[in-house]
Design an enzyme around this catalytic site. Structure first.
Site, PDB file in Angstrom:
ATOM      1  N   SER A 199       0.782  -1.232  -0.125  1.00  0.00           N
ATOM      2  CA  SER A 199       0.010  -0.036   0.002  1.00  0.00           C
ATOM      3  C   SER A 199       0.998   0.958  -0.041  1.00  0.00           C
ATOM      4  O   SER A 199       1.818   1.330  -1.078  1.00  0.00           O
ATOM      5  CB  SER A 199      -0.991  -0.065   1.202  1.00  0.00           C
ATOM      6  OG  SER A 199      -2.195   1.106   1.199  1.00  0.00           O
TER       7      SER A 199
ATOM      8  N   ASP B   2     -10.164  -5.649  -3.378  1.00  0.00           N
ATOM      9  CA  ASP B   2      -9.240  -4.588  -2.750  1.00  0.00           C
ATOM     10  C   ASP B   2     -10.312  -3.565  -2.638  1.00  0.00           C
ATOM     11  O   ASP B   2     -10.677  -2.874  -3.522  1.00  0.00           O
ATOM     12  CB  ASP B   2      -8.130  -4.386  -3.211  1.00  0.00           C
ATOM     13  CG  ASP B   2      -7.309  -3.534  -2.191  1.00  0.00           C
ATOM     14  OD1 ASP B   2      -7.547  -2.422  -1.775  1.00  0.00           O
ATOM     15  OD2 ASP B   2      -5.917  -3.693  -2.295  1.00  0.00           O
TER      16      ASP B   2
ATOM     17  N   HIS C 143      -7.261  -5.975   0.680  1.00  0.00           N
ATOM     18  CA  HIS C 143      -6.116  -5.366   1.156  1.00  0.00           C
ATOM     19  C   HIS C 143      -5.503  -5.448   2.309  1.00  0.00           C
ATOM     20  O   HIS C 143      -4.374  -5.024   2.866  1.00  0.00           O
ATOM     21  CB  HIS C 143      -6.608  -3.748   1.231  1.00  0.00           C
ATOM     22  CG  HIS C 143      -5.500  -2.882   1.212  1.00  0.00           C
ATOM     23  ND1 HIS C 143      -4.937  -2.639  -0.366  1.00  0.00           N
ATOM     24  CD2 HIS C 143      -4.940  -1.877   1.712  1.00  0.00           C
ATOM     25  CE1 HIS C 143      -4.146  -1.546   0.110  1.00  0.00           C
ATOM     26  NE2 HIS C 143      -3.906  -1.168   1.179  1.00  0.00           N
TER      27      HIS C 143
END
Length: 280
Positions: free
Chosen positions: A147, A223, A256
């Site tokens: 991320s 995600d 995620h």
């Protein structure tokens, strides 16, 4: 450097450490996993940069990387994501800016400019510390992350190909100039001149001619941040046009979280090991 704790792990040692940073002016914490072979010979080093809200403990505990690092004979370093305890007004107001959200850049705006220097911390001070305190081979260094940390890994590798000889990312913020997280962070840390933002955007760096070793990116199709914040398709298009070697893999059903990261961690360690151990 102060030892906080050290535990046996997969035949090696998982340690947590603390030191006073010249770059941030604060105490910085980091986690280091050393395979058993580190006792007898210098080993390659792989840096993992974590995402928003995370600390040095997050991936160390959740990612399941130590088993694969032990098998590959790679030292694994997991630093914190930002300086802490500065008591800057607004530092604790938002989860995506300030504490836990250093974005791996060197801030140029007050009041962040003095201590929010995570780019220099990771690429210079932390590497110097690891290469001094641990049995590492400085010429065999890789970097990856998740991320915000995937953003950091990509940008730092693209700007420092002589330092990081391997690179990968999980669900990176791949075009931060074109997403809310990036726009918020960059305007706060770097000001409103978008030309200054380009050196911290992997997509723009590739467009501007930066290149690195072959990149591996894994992205979950479930995600929740994919469409609005991550935008891997923009990075993919830039790499195709520029001739940057990129393997971008999409996975149905994965989100995620660290369950996603655990699932594909072995592939990422193998990606790095193929490069880092080949240089031995």
């Amino acid at each position: 450097m102060k030892i906080i704790s050290e535990q046996a792990c997969f035949g090696g040692t998982q340690g947590f450490y603390e030191h006073t940073s010249r770059e941030t002016g604060t105490l910085m914490r980091l986690a280091v996993f050393q395979p058993a072979e580190a006792i007898s010979r210098p080993l390659p080093v792989l840096y993992y940069l974590a995402g928003l809200t995370c600390t040095e403990e997050t991936a160390t505990i959740k990612a399941g990387a130590q088993r694969y690092a032990a098998e590959a004979g790679i030292i694994l370093v997991m630093p914190d994501t930002s300086p802490r305890g500065l008591n800057i007004a607004g530092e604790e107001d938002d989860w995506d800016f300030g504490t836990g959200a250093g974005f791996y850049l060197n801030a140029t705006e007050e009041p962040w400019v003095k201590s929010y220097r995570m780019e220099s911390y990771v690429t210079k001070e932390l590497k110097e510390l690891i290469d001094t305190e641990f049995n590492s081979d400085p010429s065999r260094t890789g970097i990856f992350g998740h991320s915000m940390g995937g953003h950091g890994a990509l940008t730092l590798a693209l700007k420092n190909p002589e330092v990081y000889v391997s690179v990968s990312a999980f669900a990176p913020i791949a075009a931060p100039m074109q997403c809310p997280w990036g726009e918020k962070a960059f305007s706060g840390y770097l000001g409103e001149d978008r030309n200054k933002w380009r050196r911290y955007d992997a997509t723009e760096l590739v467009k501007d001619g930066a290149k690195t070793s072959p990149i591996l990116i894994d992205q979950g199709m479930a995600d929740q941040f994919l469409a609005e914040q991550l935008k891997p398709e923009l990075f993919d298009a830039a790499c195709r046009k520029a001739g940057q070697d990129l393997t971008l893999r999409f996975h149905d059903g994965y989100d995620h979280s660290y369950y996603f990261i655990q699932t594909f961690m072995a592939d990422h360690i193998a990606h790095h090991a193929a490069v880092l151990n080949a240089k031995n």
